[in-house]
Design a protein around this motif. Structure first.
Motif, PDB file in Angstrom:
ATOM      1  N   GLU A   1     -11.655  -1.692  -2.728  1.00  0.00           N
ATOM      2  CA  GLU A   1     -10.998  -2.792  -2.726  1.00  0.00           C
ATOM      3  C   GLU A   1      -9.930  -3.158  -1.805  1.00  0.00           C
ATOM      4  N   GLY A   2     -10.320  -2.721  -0.252  1.00  0.00           N
ATOM      5  CA  GLY A   2      -9.200  -2.964   0.785  1.00  0.00           C
ATOM      6  C   GLY A   2      -8.241  -2.161   0.727  1.00  0.00           C
ATOM      7  N   LEU A   3      -8.206  -1.036  -0.067  1.00  0.00           N
ATOM      8  CA  LEU A   3      -7.154  -0.008   0.171  1.00  0.00           C
ATOM      9  C   LEU A   3      -7.437   1.470   0.704  1.00  0.00           C
ATOM     10  N   PHE A   4      -6.707   1.953   1.021  1.00  0.00           N
ATOM     11  CA  PHE A   4      -6.757   3.659   1.581  1.00  0.00           C
ATOM     12  C   PHE A   4      -5.853   4.145   0.474  1.00  0.00           C
TER      13      PHE A   4
ATOM     14  N   MET B   1       0.833  -1.253  -0.046  1.00  0.00           N
ATOM     15  CA  MET B   1       0.023   0.044  -0.044  1.00  0.00           C
ATOM     16  C   MET B   1       0.903   1.064   0.123  1.00  0.00           C
ATOM     17  N   ARG B   2       0.841   2.314  -0.697  1.00  0.00           N
ATOM     18  CA  ARG B   2       1.321   3.407  -0.876  1.00  0.00           C
ATOM     19  C   ARG B   2       1.022   4.279   0.435  1.00  0.00           C
ATOM     20  N   PRO B   3       2.044   4.940   0.923  1.00  0.00           N
ATOM     21  CA  PRO B   3       1.995   5.918   1.970  1.00  0.00           C
ATOM     22  C   PRO B   3       1.029   6.742   1.972  1.00  0.00           C
TER      23      PRO B   3
ATOM     24  N   LEU C   1     -22.171   1.854  -6.494  1.00  0.00           N
ATOM     25  CA  LEU C   1     -21.470   1.466  -7.456  1.00  0.00           C
ATOM     26  C   LEU C   1     -21.338  -0.224  -7.481  1.00  0.00           C
ATOM     27  N   GLY C   2     -21.901  -0.601  -6.538  1.00  0.00           N
ATOM     28  CA  GLY C   2     -22.244  -1.910  -6.192  1.00  0.00           C
ATOM     29  C   GLY C   2     -20.917  -2.635  -5.716  1.00  0.00           C
ATOM     30  N   ILE C   3     -19.939  -1.938  -5.394  1.00  0.00           N
ATOM     31  CA  ILE C   3     -18.676  -2.378  -4.617  1.00  0.00           C
ATOM     32  C   ILE C   3     -18.593  -1.547  -3.374  1.00  0.00           C
ATOM     33  N   GLU C   4     -17.774  -1.953  -2.452  1.00  0.00           N
ATOM     34  CA  GLU C   4     -17.609  -1.212  -1.289  1.00  0.00           C
ATOM     35  C   GLU C   4     -16.476   0.103  -1.503  1.00  0.00           C
ATOM     36  N   CYS C   5     -16.840   1.077  -1.416  1.00  0.00           N
ATOM     37  CA  CYS C   5     -16.234   2.353  -1.874  1.00  0.00           C
ATOM     38  C   CYS C   5     -16.634   3.547  -1.092  1.00  0.00           C
TER      39      CYS C   5
END
Length: 416
Positions: free
Chosen positions: A77-80, A1-3, A55-59
């Protein structure tokens, strides 16, 4: 994951809490409604937005208050990841129905929000810049439309934010010059009359093209307002600016007046243009159109022919579709002249466009005698341009439907 960027680090905790809360709410109520969900974290002064039902996805997103520059953090998609407020589809309105959104929106200075609210787009992008530049803030408050046009042009030209901010601090006439517009105060007065809320990105590009014509600007100085419809007319007919025909075209509710003008210009050239400039009633345009059709019918068509090196008359380029028993291509200038004479309209004036591969003309024999004009685009596109009966009468519904069906079948066959 990017800082995470420093400006978004503080957003992660409230966004994680909102994420857990929204997951719990969705598990308790599995029926999702396709709408945004908002929350206002008063302690962190952060707006939280759940886009998941849409959107139909977790966002989910977190957006800080105005003073901090609308720093934005996204969870998907699990990323911040850091995000940009201009990409969030958020409304720009002080009277929003959701109290959480109103709390966040109220962090904008009232005068700034009021000035930006009239713009059709780029409002959040422009709202961020006053945090970084007093010059941009002053320009928005004094001339929000000019600032909007500057931002649009900066984006299309690939300018940096530094370049935009530097230019915003100059005199407004210098900004006009940078946009390629005549650098005069009368042009600033025209910009102030724009109904800018009607203009999308494509229409703004058209607006700039029109305002770059100094003669057009000079002719518009007494107009009470400039609408999107008027700008469209001026791009097609710059010579009507400030003339009675400008008003007639703005008031016309169908294409007939435009067709008369276009046909007259094609048939009569500069002489027709001089007469059209004097017209102040639709009946005058119609009479000019009818007179020019009579002149077309009475001509022998010799001047429209093109010849090869041996002196033989050139036929038209091949028509896009093969003949049928009821719809047949017109293949020579003499045949097109005969169509004008038999149908009492101006189709012969399209001879040059047919020769140049920009147009094709067919005669329709059934279920009604008609003349069909097709516009030919580069790359093979074909559009139905005109379908006219004797003396430009409209076709009956049955004939209109039959020709449209024929064209649909030809296009479909060409794609297969």
């Amino acid at each position: 994951m990017r800082p995470l960027a420093p400006s978004t680090n503080a957003l992660k905790a409230p966004l994680q809490a909102w994420l857990a809360e929204r997951r719990h709410a969705r598990s308790d109520s599995p029926e999702h409604h396709p709408r945004l969900h908002y929350a206002w974290d008063a302690d962190a002064a952060v707006l939280l937005v759940d886009y998941s039902p849409l959107l139909g996805i977790e966002c989910l997103h977190a957006v800080s208050h105005w003073t901090s520059g609308f720093a934005t953090l996204r969870y998907a998609e699990g990323l911040f990841e850091p995000a940009c407020i201009r990409d969030l589809w958020l409304p720009f309105q002080r009277d929003h129905e959701d109290a959480a959104f109103r709390h966040w929106f109220a962090t904008l200075p009232e005068e700034l929000a009021e000035a930006l609210e009239r713009l059709p787009a780029r409002r959040y992008a422009l709202a961020v810049l006053p945090q970084r530049s007093e010059a941009v803030r002053d320009l928005i408050l004094s001339n929000a439309t000019l600032c909007f046009l500057l931002h649009h042009w900066a984006e299309t030209q690939g300018w940096s934010e530094h370049q935009l901010i530097e230019l915003a601090g100059r005199k407004q006439t210098e900004i006009l010059s940078a946009l390629g517009l005549p650098p005069y105060r009368r042009v600033l007065r025209l910009i102030a009359k724009l109904r800018i809320g009607e203009f999308d990105a494509y229409e703004v590009a058209r607006l700039l093209r029109v305002l770059r014509q100094e003669a057009t600007c000079n002719a518009l100085v007494h107009e009470p307002e400039l609408s999107c419809r008027l700008v469209k007319i001026l791009e097609d007919y710059p010579w009507v600016a400030g003339r009675p025909l400008q008003r007639l075209l703005c008031e016309a509710s169908n294409r007939t007046l435009r067709e008369w003008i276009n046909d007259s210009l094609r048939m009569g050239g500069e002489a027709a243009l001089r007469e059209l400039r004097r017209c102040d009633r639709p009946s005058q345009v119609r009479r000019l159109h009818e007179r020019l059709i009579v002149e077309q019918i009475e001509q022998d068509g010799n001047h429209r022919r093109r010849f090869d090196a041996s002196g033989h008359i050139l036929a038209f380029p091949p028509a896009p579709f093969a003949d049928t028993a009821s719809i047949q291509a017109i293949t020579t200038p003499d045949a097109l002249q005969l169509e004008t004479q038999s149908m009492r309209h101006c189709v012969a004036s399209y001879t040059d466009r047919v020769y140049d591969g920009q147009y094709a003309v067919y005669k329709v024999l059934e279920p009604e005698r008609l003349t069909l004009g097709l516009r030919l685009r580069d790359g093979g596109g074909v559009l139905l341009d005109q379908l006219k009966g004797f003396a430009n009468q409209a076709p009956c519904p049955q004939a209109q439907a039959a020709v449209e069906q024929w064209l649909h079948e030809q296009l479909k066959a060409g794609r297969s």
